[in-house]
Design an enzyme around this catalytic site. Structure first.
Site, mmCIF file in Angstrom:
data_model
loop_
_atom_site.group_PDB
_atom_site.id
_atom_site.type_symbol
_atom_site.label_atom_id
_atom_site.label_comp_id
_atom_site.label_asym_id
_atom_site.label_seq_id
_atom_site.Cartn_x
_atom_site.Cartn_y
_atom_site.Cartn_z
ATOM 1 N N TYR A 1 34.549 3.764 8.648
ATOM 2 C CA TYR A 1 33.700 3.979 7.425
ATOM 3 C C TYR A 1 33.325 2.593 6.725
ATOM 4 O O TYR A 1 32.470 2.607 5.929
ATOM 5 C CB TYR A 1 34.683 4.740 6.197
ATOM 6 N N ASP B 1 43.859 13.574 9.210
ATOM 7 C CA ASP B 1 42.643 13.174 10.044
ATOM 8 C C ASP B 1 41.867 14.598 10.542
ATOM 9 O O ASP B 1 40.583 14.598 10.712
ATOM 10 C CB ASP B 1 42.999 12.193 11.083
ATOM 11 N N LYS C 1 49.702 5.090 14.009
ATOM 12 C CA LYS C 1 49.780 6.432 13.693
ATOM 13 C C LYS C 1 50.552 7.275 14.967
ATOM 14 O O LYS C 1 51.110 8.467 14.589
ATOM 15 C CB LYS C 1 48.330 7.062 14.046
#
Length: 506
Positions: free
Chosen positions: A442, A333, A296
């Protein structure tokens, strides 16, 4: 036209099990999805099981079924431990049971007298296979002079080490007429799913247990990735990361494409080297991609431009590939964190601890700071925590202070506790002094951290909320239309809750 037919018939279901009963059950499932099946006779545990299966096949084979019998010896990467003559015997028996094709590995053919296969009572069509489980076979690997007129098709299965190699292998192999190209391994998975689009005569997908590295299940190959329906007009998107196998982003995005009847596919890319991926991206025809751990922040140096928020955060999770091939970065995000926490907590003047200092942590820190929260950063590398705290006007907190310091919210932005290491928590119960715990992981939906928080009667927020919010925002950036949010949410939650039931069952 392919020798194996067209459309869904070019997806070859791999049927492999140790018993005839299991194989028969898999065959019934396979024929609901595709008429083309590879029958792995070498997986059966004994000759009696092979006899039992072939006897069943004589009685139950559908008239239009295309069955490829395989009895691959260990030398060729299979499980069959007996001789070449035994292999040929079982392939001949498969022909009598109605198998119209057989897969004969090149190692066997090279040991036959005069290297001819037509003198044996094999199925009338022969697929010659070459497997390399360590690398990509060279252009003319093992395909010497006598072969081409003696077999009906050739399968070349190789293991690319880079994404560039996977594309080159696929395109080189499919230049041959009646060739099956099989990129193996996780690096080769995107090319494997695009193989039919590139001209491969078949694409293999297991009904149950995987028989080769990098395989995608029959159900996913047909219904999620729609490999048989992809063409040159199909838009290609993906997610890059390392690791990547755990990602449910393909489920989220492909479900939305299917619901909206969009000719597009979203693929998982295992990326160890960003330069390799970016060199291969034009060959895949990528229109955009998601970015996850650990890229990222490092992706920023390869972007032509990004929005001001992403520049401030110093991390990107969404990339748009423009018409001229240049890359434009965004960060969704940020949206995911805010939409998940705002329902549970009044952010202005609250105190939030973020565990971690990577790309996701940076997005969370900027989101909370700009929403008016006081931000505290705790990370394994205190220098990184200090730098991020400075960037958002917050404070660095050493790990030892967590046993006594309280917060309104604690957010885990590290990968600790992510599937398949779901039994681990990044924090101990004695370090959870807060009103809300949010885990950006998640998968699983209820991480060990969230379970510990619930035991202490602390409110929890699952990372699935952030995952859905950021993924839907990505989809809408690429498609420029509203996403089918309810359909996507149902699909993702169904998978996560099925996994939870599987873990809790004895």
């Amino acid at each position: 036209m392919s020798l194996f037919g067209k459309g869904v018939g070019r997806i070859c279901a791999v049927v492999a099990a140790s018993s005839a009963r299991e194989m028969a059950a898999q065959l019934r499932l396979a024929w609901r999805e595709t008429p083309t099946v590879e029958l792995r006779l070498d997986w059966l545990k004994s000759d009696s099981e092979r006899r039992r299966l072939l006897a069943w096949l004589r009685r139950h084979r559908p008239r239009k079924a295309v069955i490829v019998a395989t009895c691959r010896r260990r030398e060729g990467g299979g499980l069959f431990a007996d001789s070449i003559q035994d292999e040929l015997y079982w392939l001949a028996q498969a022909a009598e049971a109605g198998c119209s094709w057989c897969d004969l590995e090149v190692e066997t053919l090279h040991k036959l007298p005069r290297k001819s296969v037509r003198q044996y009572s094999l199925p009338r069509r022969i697929l010659l296979s070459i497997h390399d489980f360590a690398a990509i076979p060279p252009p003319n690997a093992a395909l010497g002079r006598p072969l081409r007129a003696d077999v009906d098709a050739i399968k070349i299965a190789g293991t690319p080490r880079t994404l560039v190699d996977s594309v080159r292998f696929l395109r080189r192999a499919t230049k041959r007429p009646n060739c099956v190209a099989v990129p193996m391994g996780e690096v080769g998975l995107p090319a494997r799913l695009l193989a039919l689009r590139e001209g491969s005569a078949l694409a293999y997908a297991p009904v149950a247990e995987s028989t080769a590295p990098g395989q995608v299940s029959l159900h996913q190959t047909k219904h999620l990735y729609r490999a048989h329906a992809l063409n040159r007009q199909s838009q290609v998107f993906g997610v890059i990361g390392n690791p990547i196998a755990h990602s449910l982003s393909p489920l989220l995005h492909n479900t939305a494409f299917i619901e909206q009847k969009i000719n597009a596919v979203y693929l998982p890319f295992l990326v160890k080297d960003l330069r390799d991926f970016l060199k291969a991206a034009p060959d895949f025809g990528l229109r955009g991609f998601s970015v996850t751990i650990p890229h990222k922040q490092s992706i920023l140096r390869y972007l032509h431009d990004c929005d001001s928020l992403s520049a401030d955060i110093g991390a990107v999770n969404t990339v748009i590939v423009r018409r001229d091939g240049s890359l434009y970065g965004c960060n969704t995000d940020y949206v995911g964190v805010l939409s998940s926490l705002e329902r549970k907590l009044t952010l202005p003047k609250s105190q939030a601890l973020i565990l971690g200092a990577g790309g996701s942590a940076r997005a969370a820190a900027f989101a909370l700071s700009r929403a008016g929260a006081s931000v505290f950063i705790c990370a394994r590398r205190e220098s990184a925590a200090r730098e991020l705290a400075r960037a958002v006007g917050g404070q660095m907190v050493p790990r030892r202070a967590l046993r006594t310091k309280s917060f309104d919210a604690i957010l885990n932005a590290t990968p600790v506790g992510m599937h398949p290491h779901a039994a681990i928590s990044p924090l101990a119960p004695s370090e959870l002094h807060c009103r809300i715990v949010m885990d950006l992981i998640y998968r699983p939906e209820r991480t060990q951290l969230l379970k510990l928080a619930a035991q202490k009667r602390i409110a929890t927020v699952s990372g699935v909320e952030m995952f859905l919010a950021q993924g839907i925002a990505q989809w809408e950036l690429w498609m420029k239309r509203p996403a089918p949010q309810k359909t996507v949410r149902r699909a993702v939650l169904a998978v996560l809750r099925a996994e939870e039931r599987g873990r809790s069952s004895p």
